[in-house]
Scaffold this motif. Sequence first.
Motif, PDB file in Angstrom:
ATOM      1  N   ALA A 416      -6.790  -8.370  50.683  1.00  0.00           N
ATOM      2  CA  ALA A 416      -6.662  -9.805  50.396  1.00  0.00           C
ATOM      3  C   ALA A 416      -6.468 -10.040  48.903  1.00  0.00           C
ATOM      4  O   ALA A 416      -5.636 -10.863  48.482  1.00  0.00           O
ATOM      5  N   MET A 417      -7.239  -9.323  48.090  1.00  0.00           N
ATOM      6  CA  MET A 417      -7.136  -9.483  46.644  1.00  0.00           C
ATOM      7  C   MET A 417      -5.764  -9.023  46.154  1.00  0.00           C
ATOM      8  O   MET A 417      -5.138  -9.669  45.300  1.00  0.00           O
ATOM      9  N   LYS A 418      -5.269  -7.914  46.702  1.00  0.00           N
ATOM     10  CA  LYS A 418      -3.953  -7.417  46.310  1.00  0.00           C
ATOM     11  C   LYS A 418      -2.869  -8.426  46.663  1.00  0.00           C
ATOM     12  O   LYS A 418      -1.925  -8.657  45.887  1.00  0.00           O
ATOM     13  N   GLN A 419      -3.025  -9.041  47.827  1.00  0.00           N
ATOM     14  CA  GLN A 419      -2.052 -10.057  48.262  1.00  0.00           C
ATOM     15  C   GLN A 419      -2.028 -11.228  47.292  1.00  0.00           C
ATOM     16  O   GLN A 419      -0.944 -11.698  46.879  1.00  0.00           O
ATOM     17  N   ILE A 420      -3.199 -11.710  46.892  1.00  0.00           N
ATOM     18  CA  ILE A 420      -3.278 -12.878  45.990  1.00  0.00           C
ATOM     19  C   ILE A 420      -2.742 -12.538  44.611  1.00  0.00           C
ATOM     20  O   ILE A 420      -2.049 -13.365  43.982  1.00  0.00           O
ATOM     21  N   LEU A 421      -3.038 -11.340  44.128  1.00  0.00           N
ATOM     22  CA  LEU A 421      -2.527 -10.937  42.811  1.00  0.00           C
ATOM     23  C   LEU A 421      -0.999 -10.934  42.824  1.00  0.00           C
ATOM     24  O   LEU A 421      -0.350 -11.372  41.852  1.00  0.00           O
ATOM     25  N   GLY A 422      -0.424 -10.442  43.903  1.00  0.00           N
ATOM     26  CA  GLY A 422       1.026 -10.422  44.012  1.00  0.00           C
ATOM     27  C   GLY A 422       1.608 -11.822  44.070  1.00  0.00           C
ATOM     28  O   GLY A 422       2.616 -12.128  43.416  1.00  0.00           O
ATOM     29  N   THR A 423       0.980 -12.696  44.845  1.00  0.00           N
ATOM     30  CA  THR A 423       1.469 -14.070  44.994  1.00  0.00           C
ATOM     31  C   THR A 423       1.455 -14.807  43.665  1.00  0.00           C
ATOM     32  O   THR A 423       2.391 -15.554  43.336  1.00  0.00           O
ATOM     33  N   HIS A 424       0.376 -14.622  42.894  1.00  0.00           N
ATOM     34  CA  HIS A 424       0.221 -15.367  41.639  1.00  0.00           C
ATOM     35  C   HIS A 424       0.700 -14.606  40.416  1.00  0.00           C
ATOM     36  O   HIS A 424       0.591 -15.108  39.294  1.00  0.00           O
ATOM     37  N   GLN A 425       1.230 -13.408  40.641  1.00  0.00           N
ATOM     38  CA  GLN A 425       1.760 -12.613  39.534  1.00  0.00           C
ATOM     39  C   GLN A 425       0.709 -12.399  38.430  1.00  0.00           C
ATOM     40  O   GLN A 425       0.969 -12.584  37.229  1.00  0.00           O
ATOM     41  N   LEU A 426      -0.487 -11.995  38.861  1.00  0.00           N
ATOM     42  CA  LEU A 426      -1.589 -11.746  37.914  1.00  0.00           C
ATOM     43  C   LEU A 426      -2.038 -10.288  38.021  1.00  0.00           C
ATOM     44  O   LEU A 426      -1.821  -9.619  39.027  1.00  0.00           O
ATOM     45  N   LYS A 427      -2.691  -9.813  36.954  1.00  0.00           N
ATOM     46  CA  LYS A 427      -3.274  -8.476  36.971  1.00  0.00           C
ATOM     47  C   LYS A 427      -4.726  -8.577  37.445  1.00  0.00           C
ATOM     48  O   LYS A 427      -5.365  -9.626  37.314  1.00  0.00           O
ATOM     49  N   MET A 428      -5.262  -7.458  37.936  1.00  0.00           N
ATOM     50  CA  MET A 428      -6.594  -7.453  38.524  1.00  0.00           C
ATOM     51  C   MET A 428      -7.671  -8.044  37.594  1.00  0.00           C
ATOM     52  O   MET A 428      -8.462  -8.894  38.030  1.00  0.00           O
ATOM     53  N   PRO A 429      -7.749  -7.647  36.305  1.00  0.00           N
ATOM     54  CA  PRO A 429      -8.822  -8.192  35.473  1.00  0.00           C
ATOM     55  C   PRO A 429      -8.784  -9.713  35.348  1.00  0.00           C
ATOM     56  O   PRO A 429      -9.834 -10.358  35.190  1.00  0.00           O
ATOM     57  N   GLN A 430      -7.585 -10.306  35.427  1.00  0.00           N
ATOM     58  CA  GLN A 430      -7.481 -11.757  35.273  1.00  0.00           C
ATOM     59  C   GLN A 430      -8.193 -12.512  36.388  1.00  0.00           C
ATOM     60  O   GLN A 430      -8.668 -13.624  36.182  1.00  0.00           O
ATOM     61  N   VAL A 431      -8.285 -11.887  37.545  1.00  0.00           N
ATOM     62  CA  VAL A 431      -8.969 -12.520  38.678  1.00  0.00           C
ATOM     63  C   VAL A 431     -10.363 -11.914  38.875  1.00  0.00           C
ATOM     64  O   VAL A 431     -11.328 -12.621  39.167  1.00  0.00           O
ATOM     65  N   ALA A 432     -10.467 -10.610  38.689  1.00  0.00           N
ATOM     66  CA  ALA A 432     -11.727  -9.926  38.975  1.00  0.00           C
ATOM     67  C   ALA A 432     -12.852 -10.372  38.047  1.00  0.00           C
ATOM     68  O   ALA A 432     -14.004 -10.527  38.499  1.00  0.00           O
ATOM     69  N   MET A 433     -12.550 -10.593  36.773  1.00  0.00           N
ATOM     70  CA  MET A 433     -13.607 -10.959  35.825  1.00  0.00           C
ATOM     71  C   MET A 433     -14.258 -12.298  36.187  1.00  0.00           C
ATOM     72  O   MET A 433     -15.487 -12.383  36.310  1.00  0.00           O
ATOM     73  N   PRO A 434     -13.482 -13.367  36.351  1.00  0.00           N
ATOM     74  CA  PRO A 434     -14.136 -14.626  36.738  1.00  0.00           C
ATOM     75  C   PRO A 434     -14.751 -14.556  38.136  1.00  0.00           C
ATOM     76  O   PRO A 434     -15.775 -15.191  38.401  1.00  0.00           O
ATOM     77  N   LEU A 435     -14.142 -13.782  39.027  1.00  0.00           N
ATOM     78  CA  LEU A 435     -14.684 -13.635  40.379  1.00  0.00           C
ATOM     79  C   LEU A 435     -16.069 -12.988  40.332  1.00  0.00           C
ATOM     80  O   LEU A 435     -16.998 -13.426  41.021  1.00  0.00           O
ATOM     81  N   ARG A 436     -16.203 -11.958  39.498  1.00  0.00           N
ATOM     82  CA  ARG A 436     -17.511 -11.314  39.336  1.00  0.00           C
ATOM     83  C   ARG A 436     -18.543 -12.308  38.798  1.00  0.00           C
ATOM     84  O   ARG A 436     -19.674 -12.374  39.280  1.00  0.00           O
ATOM     85  N   LEU A 437     -18.168 -13.037  37.802  1.00  0.00           N
ATOM     86  CA  LEU A 437     -19.099 -13.995  37.198  1.00  0.00           C
ATOM     87  C   LEU A 437     -19.560 -15.033  38.221  1.00  0.00           C
ATOM     88  O   LEU A 437     -20.745 -15.374  38.288  1.00  0.00           O
ATOM     89  N   LEU A 438     -18.627 -15.531  39.024  1.00  0.00           N
ATOM     90  CA  LEU A 438     -18.963 -16.579  39.989  1.00  0.00           C
ATOM     91  C   LEU A 438     -19.875 -16.062  41.106  1.00  0.00           C
ATOM     92  O   LEU A 438     -20.799 -16.759  41.531  1.00  0.00           O
ATOM     93  N   VAL A 439     -19.619 -14.838  41.571  1.00  0.00           N
ATOM     94  CA  VAL A 439     -20.367 -14.329  42.727  1.00  0.00           C
ATOM     95  C   VAL A 439     -21.660 -13.620  42.312  1.00  0.00           C
ATOM     96  O   VAL A 439     -22.698 -13.775  42.967  1.00  0.00           O
TER      97      VAL A 439
END
Length: 468
Positions: A416-439
Amino acid sequence: MSATIAPIRTRFAPSPTGFIHLGNIRSALYPWAFARHHGGTFILRVEDTDTERSTQEAVKVIIDSMDWMGLHYDEGPYYQMQRMERYRAVLDQLVEGGHAYPCYMSTSELDALRERQMAGGLKPRYDGTWRPEPGKALPEVPAGVQPVLRFRTPAQGSVGWDDKVKGRVDFANDELDDLVIARPDGTPTYNFCVVVDDIDMRISHVIRGDDHVNNTPRQIHIFRALGHEPPVYAHLPTVLNEQGDKLSKRNGARSVLQYRDEGYLADAMVNYLARLGWSHGDAEIFTREQFVQWFDLEHLGRSAAQFDGEKLKWVNAHYLRALAPADLAQQVRPFLQRLGLREQGVDLAAAATLLRERAHTLLDVAQLCGMFYAEPEPDADLLLQHLTPAARAAILDLRSVLQALPVWEAPAIAAAMKQILGTHQLKMPQVAMPLRLLVTGRLHTPSLDAVLALFSRDTVMHRLASVA
């Protein structure tokens, strides 16, 4: 006395005058292992004749430390203060046999004698004023003075032994004065009590620190005066601290129980301490059973061993990672409770197994587990920095995809994460860092898909709801 003639009987004989540190407990580990290796008997003897400093609390610390490390004794604990009648009987035996005599020299006279000797460049020592000799006239016994008892040390020749660590050790008898073996009130002294205890307890091997080397010739003389040959001796080199000084209570040594409370494992401590003065080839990591199987006196080191806190952490981390998940959870649980964390929602065995790769101790694991058992409190500045508009949009979409997953498992979450990164043209740290903080409230965690999979889907959905 050889191992082929007499049963192996070893002892650990601490003084209960404070906490017990790693250098002390090593002096229990080696005689314990030697006795176990030979199917012998390991004895605990508490040398508590220092009544001003000895405490029952310190006795408890000794026993608790040995129990935690699994150094279980077969006999004891014996207490010297409970053996006074026996000591007095042996003192009488020595006097009757001409091996001990009363000395009426006062403390002030002895101090004056020592001052004269030092002024003349001589070694300060008792001069034998009250020692009976054929044809010698002794001074008149002073009125109202209670004498000490002194042991009559042989005047000629030498005394020595074949030490299992140091090799041959010899002392000239004329270097040894007549030792006080009982104080004016009749209380026996250390070197005398040790010999009587070792005889009565049939000790075959004395494995102890080399700070006792100078006591050994005196003890050998007392053994022989009582008609017994001394045990085999192995005097262990000093343990040094990380600065190269002798490990001691005054020099920064920590209690054995402090290591327990910091989350070190007993088997790791046994492994580490075993190598702090003994070796079996190049083996660094070995089980308790292997240690007992391999242990001998021939491979004890002759040089001082230096404590290394980082090496201890490395050994402990190895043992931590080898624990079965259920055992790991059981050992982490008390530390979790001590941190005020309530185990709920996430399986502790799974959480601890995931997190131990980043830990050195059980306490480290428990602290890391806080991300699963406490509400996240992400740093506001970090969240502002990492939760960019692009990241916010991606996380909102990810939340919807995660909500619809048919199974809540790490591979599905990773896809799911790989799919979203591809859709939004983002690299893993750009999503993973805030995701970690939130959860989790933390910026660094193990693999994010594995972390999210341990939470319930509802918990993750709830914590990501704040993004909307």
